[in-house]
Design an enzyme around this catalytic site. Sequence first.
Site, PDB file in Angstrom:
ATOM      1  N   GLY A 129      34.254  46.401  39.434  1.00  0.00           N
ATOM      2  CA  GLY A 129      35.042  45.500  38.606  1.00  0.00           C
ATOM      3  C   GLY A 129      34.496  44.087  38.692  1.00  0.00           C
ATOM      4  O   GLY A 129      33.751  43.742  39.612  1.00  0.00           O
ATOM      5  N   CYS A 130      34.883  43.276  37.726  1.00  0.00           N
ATOM      6  CA  CYS A 130      34.356  41.918  37.669  1.00  0.00           C
ATOM      7  C   CYS A 130      34.903  41.060  38.803  1.00  0.00           C
ATOM      8  O   CYS A 130      34.144  40.389  39.506  1.00  0.00           O
ATOM      9  CB  CYS A 130      34.632  41.291  36.313  1.00  0.00           C
ATOM     10  SG  CYS A 130      36.299  41.573  35.685  1.00  0.00           S
ATOM     11  N   TYR A 131      36.222  41.083  38.992  1.00  0.00           N
ATOM     12  CA  TYR A 131      36.793  40.284  40.085  1.00  0.00           C
ATOM     13  C   TYR A 131      36.222  40.715  41.440  1.00  0.00           C
ATOM     14  O   TYR A 131      35.806  39.869  42.237  1.00  0.00           O
ATOM     15  CB  TYR A 131      38.319  40.387  40.093  1.00  0.00           C
ATOM     16  CG  TYR A 131      39.017  39.663  38.969  1.00  0.00           C
ATOM     17  CD1 TYR A 131      38.920  38.279  38.837  1.00  0.00           C
ATOM     18  CD2 TYR A 131      39.796  40.344  38.046  1.00  0.00           C
ATOM     19  CE1 TYR A 131      39.588  37.604  37.808  1.00  0.00           C
ATOM     20  CE2 TYR A 131      40.469  39.673  37.015  1.00  0.00           C
ATOM     21  CZ  TYR A 131      40.357  38.306  36.907  1.00  0.00           C
ATOM     22  OH  TYR A 131      41.006  37.641  35.896  1.00  0.00           O
ATOM     23  N   THR A 177      33.390  41.964  42.128  1.00  0.00           N
ATOM     24  CA  THR A 177      32.002  41.501  42.266  1.00  0.00           C
ATOM     25  C   THR A 177      31.971  40.062  42.777  1.00  0.00           C
ATOM     26  O   THR A 177      31.231  39.732  43.711  1.00  0.00           O
ATOM     27  CB  THR A 177      31.262  41.616  40.913  1.00  0.00           C
ATOM     28  OG1 THR A 177      31.203  43.001  40.554  1.00  0.00           O
ATOM     29  CG2 THR A 177      29.855  41.052  40.993  1.00  0.00           C
TER      30      THR A 177
END
Lengths: 350, 350, 350, 350
Positions: free
Chosen positions: C151-153, C155
């Site tokens: 997921g972006c968060y 990362t």
Amino acid sequence: MTKIRAVICGASGYTGSELLRILKHVPEVEITAVTSEQSAGKEVTELFPHLYTYKGVRFVPLDKNALLDKGDIFFLALPHSASQEAVEFFHSRGKKVIDLSADYRLRNLQLYERWYKTNHRFSDTLKHAVYGLPELYREEIKDASLVANPGCYPTTAILALLPALRQGIINTEHIVIDSKSGVSGAGRKSEVAYSFCEIETGFKAYGVAAHRHTPEIEQELSCIAGSAVNVTFTPHLLPVARGMLSTVYAPLKHTIKSGGLGELHSIYGSAYKDEPFVDVLPMGKYPDIRNVRGTNLCQLGIAISENGTLIVISAIDNLVKGASGQAVQNMNIMFGLDETTGLDLLPVVP
Amino acid sequence: MTKIRAVICGASGYTGSELLRILKHVPEVEITAVTSEQSAGKEVTELFPHLYTYKGVRFVPLDKNALLDKGDIFFLALPHSASQEAVEFFHSRGKKVIDLSADYRLRNLQLYERWYKTNHRFSDTLKHAVYGLPELYREEIKDASLVANPGCYPTTAILALLPALRQGIINTEHIVIDSKSGVSGAGRKSEVAYSFCEIETGFKAYGVAAHRHTPEIEQELSCIAGSAVNVTFTPHLLPVARGMLSTVYAPLKHTIKSGGLGELHSIYGSAYKDEPFVDVLPMGKYPDIRNVRGTNLCQLGIAISENGTLIVISAIDNLVKGASGQAVQNMNIMFGLDETTGLDLLPVVP
Amino acid sequence: MTKIRAVICGASGYTGSELLRILKHVPEVEITAVTSEQSAGKEVTELFPHLYTYKGVRFVPLDKNALLDKGDIFFLALPHSASQEAVEFFHSRGKKVIDLSADYRLRNLQLYERWYKTNHRFSDTLKHAVYGLPELYREEIKDASLVANPGCYPTTAILALLPALRQGIINTEHIVIDSKSGVSGAGRKSEVAYSFCEIETGFKAYGVAAHRHTPEIEQELSCIAGSAVNVTFTPHLLPVARGMLSTVYAPLKHTIKSGGLGELHSIYGSAYKDEPFVDVLPMGKYPDIRNVRGTNLCQLGIAISENGTLIVISAIDNLVKGASGQAVQNMNIMFGLDETTGLDLLPVVP
Amino acid sequence: MTKIRAVICGASGYTGSELLRILKHVPEVEITAVTSEQSAGKEVTELFPHLYTYKGVRFVPLDKNALLDKGDIFFLALPHSASQEAVEFFHSRGKKVIDLSADYRLRNLQLYERWYKTNHRFSDTLKHAVYGLPELYREEIKDASLVANPGCYPTTAILALLPALRQGIINTEHIVIDSKSGVSGAGRKSEVAYSFCEIETGFKAYGVAAHRHTPEIEQELSCIAGSAVNVTFTPHLLPVARGMLSTVYAPLKHTIKSGGLGELHSIYGSAYKDEPFVDVLPMGKYPDIRNVRGTNLCQLGIAISENGTLIVISAIDNLVKGASGQAVQNMNIMFGLDETTGLDLLPVVP
């Protein structure tokens, strides 16, 4: 293979940083110097942290003698009038020059002096300048030693009207060019008027009936039409950093009216079918500046109003096809590279 | 003093929420009901948390019989064609109605049916409708029982051309109206096309040579001119929520040319000198949508291009002078209140 | 050379369009199919006009049997839970799979089912999944048949804390992750809440103390720390389409205090010195999402507050290093390509 | 009734223009002079065209002797350190003064001199200063002759923590204040760093672990707590002109854990139940800066993370409750006016 050595003069503005961004993707070119008076000694990445592949590269002052032997091609991204002498210097010593200022665009000196309120001291050099719109002057650019890179507004306006003027289907008396530009067109400026708080959620016209790109537009349109063309040109400031869209209006002659949209599309399609950077959109589609952001594309949409007026909507990225991308396109032509080298990146959307 | 009781039908869109915002500052008015089909039962503040003074107020369904006795004035902010019947219902029962839809703006039924692609079932009611542009029809609005509140684009275009048309100084054959609108003009929409990611950093034309406000503009301009006027009208979508700016072009007759800018300013200044909401800017100044944001002002800037074209730049807030503010202005006139009641707030800038 | 054949399932969202944009610059890859249920039959350029090099390519429905022979690598950009079965199908038939959904990220099934409120039906397949953060699992990714793309968060949060946790210099009890994301993180949505008018000029927290990325962050941080780590995680919505910045706070153990910033920089510098996409900024410099826009870079800035709290600021492009760019990085690793293939483009600034 | 005569010193910045906007709606006040050194002689509307009701009003230089008799209340919106002497001048001559600079906020001179890197020459005057946060010092403000108007960040932080500190339910060792501000917080600046092109689509932290509002926050929190409180404070720059949101974290003592959210809401609700400008949102709701834009409201949302950390989200308009609105609120208190006079306008949304 020996690389083409490029020098960028006046690299601390947005057209300079765009040249650096684009040339990074041209393997045939090596950048040997980037100049800036105010930022001499600083790293490129201090001003432009996004250009991280240029870590360690520093701005140097514009010392023309020192730079002369460093370049095969000189990109001049200097302010208007400051460019005059630098162009002459490098050009007269046998270097190829692409000038992104307005100094060598107007062939009529009086016009230049009236609109830019300064003398032009190099009329001989001016005679060598080719107006760097490849769609108009590709053959001349191939052999040019000096290219006057077009203004952003003129690029949108000329590409919008070229096929219609060539075909003689519009009345040239009532041409209206309503243009909208992103803020980067004003350059990298420390003025309250361009501060974030003064621009956000705003929209306005400026330079109404008085913008310097007017004579440049008229010069080229007149050339194409074969007779004097005067236009009504109104630029506006969009609350976006990049992008330019011009909506261009001209009454159609009786030969083509609203039923003739298909004919118009075919005229425009033919005119630009071999152009790598002009994209005539299908009937009913109109360009959005987002879709050309960061690219060298000019997208055109065409319509006819009920009262018989041709409407051409023309969108570019003002810093790319309107400045640095077109400059690289010109360089590619001048050096016999594939015209699209370095210019085939897709836009980052959304 | 007995308060004027106002009912707002279709209050879950942006014109509805703007009516609520503005009427909060009109002490003479009491809002007795706000309707929404989709949001019936919900609190106003659930949809519009910024309207915190309406805590506890809930949307109700549009039950016409139940609402009839609740209002002296009915603001209808319903979708086009849905408004037809509701207008007729309240109007025929003796209520004053201000319709923010397009249903009662076009006096020519055929034109309505062609552009809105639906029948008009209430031609008798239509005869009572007054086009609610106070600068044109103030006297008629005073006694009107039904006001058709103007579209946003027509408001900018008509106010831009009214003085010039009345004086007969422009050629009406080549009028170009190049308009730019904030996204709220599209309403409170759940469509991908209006999502943040599809609009940010973009700019484009839409409805080219085909927008429904064209016949409305032409109807009123023709009325003023005393003869049929056709226009070329191109709307564009700005990446801002609010604001509308139209740049209007018309060739000047030979009587006034570029030297005559002073004369033009005096014509416009005289025409609007008693208007509380039309502000003719000084020579060389042009409007910015920021400066009218949230207000009922229309600001006008005037210029003449070198080839003798009149340029009028006209800016409003599309949700205020272009919709709900003008509706309140009309209400003020209909009920004999001071015309500026509730409409004297300064914009929040930056 | 035979090209790697790639199939993109669920290509009508933003992670899908980003895969298309990035893979255009990977000459070793050929895209053989792009799927979309809602847009099957439409051209890619109808949804994404900016992807003009894909003219003529059409979406097809996700017919797994028909697609099976078309790909060597399957990128799944499907909604959470919808991805479970498609992953199992291609994976169990010997294909390499990179799943951009959350379905195979959490190793603990109960945790998955609690946070995603659905069953996980393929626990055997889950055992093959490697968490696709190359900075943590590069060796495992090389041989992986199934990569669960992070997921972006997570990362941003994991890259911010990895060196500090490995060195054991922070107290893990009071970790705070304050994250800010561009709107594209919500996907390509037709909801009023994500419409331009609801986002412009706004900023707010959402999913406070309840966001699904929490267990994913905690899983990986616990792994690195070697003991259970719980975090306080608050995501916010920025009024920009792209970009993500997390400001991460953790009390330093007594071994390092404010005098120890140099030591911290050296720990972070060493940890990431061979990482092509993690850039530890010099002391006193902090990242801006603009400078990583459109790129696969994660930029980190480090500070210590007066009361001995480590502050790490971590910025990525949520659609690139936070999704599709990281997926291509993983593909490069899985197929033995240079890890930066297709991922070396400079951001377009301004 | 005799009007209160107000003089605004330093009115050419955004806090000055906001004072003008707000005071327009305070009928009890008459503005008798507005000063600006750089813009002396210019009309207010030349700098701020949106303040059209001030047509004809001109800036004058800050000639203290000439101004002395013109005002009953002096609003000083001068730069830090420049304000010191002007405050002393008017105050020592018996005038009421509201100082919007930081010069009289810190009661500890050494702290002031360390953070603002200048001497404080008026320690006697400083003793008269009341910190102008009405929620903390309303009684003192009533009788104050000199009010030090709070900084914007401190306003959000103090209002977020006040009830929790008073109740003694949080551990004060690990307080984290993660703040995000609109660009107008930097003032009306002509710096490239604040130009539109450098801010659009960006987001970054600044002044990390080094912002001047830190000691101001700590002074007031320590006062409330009754013991020294140190905080970790990180400001960030949002790509919007206005608005400020702080996300504040503090570990809860064991007495209240995640089950205790109701208890927390009741503590906050009670604390602010009589405050006209602090709005504790219902459980599960969090503020958006849009909804307080242009208003004097502070909205608070409250949550508890799984690991027992209190999260308070606090939103204001940095130019209103964070500056000029709070100044007018203080004036209202000092002069016995209704505290909400001029401050009851609804925000303009969208």
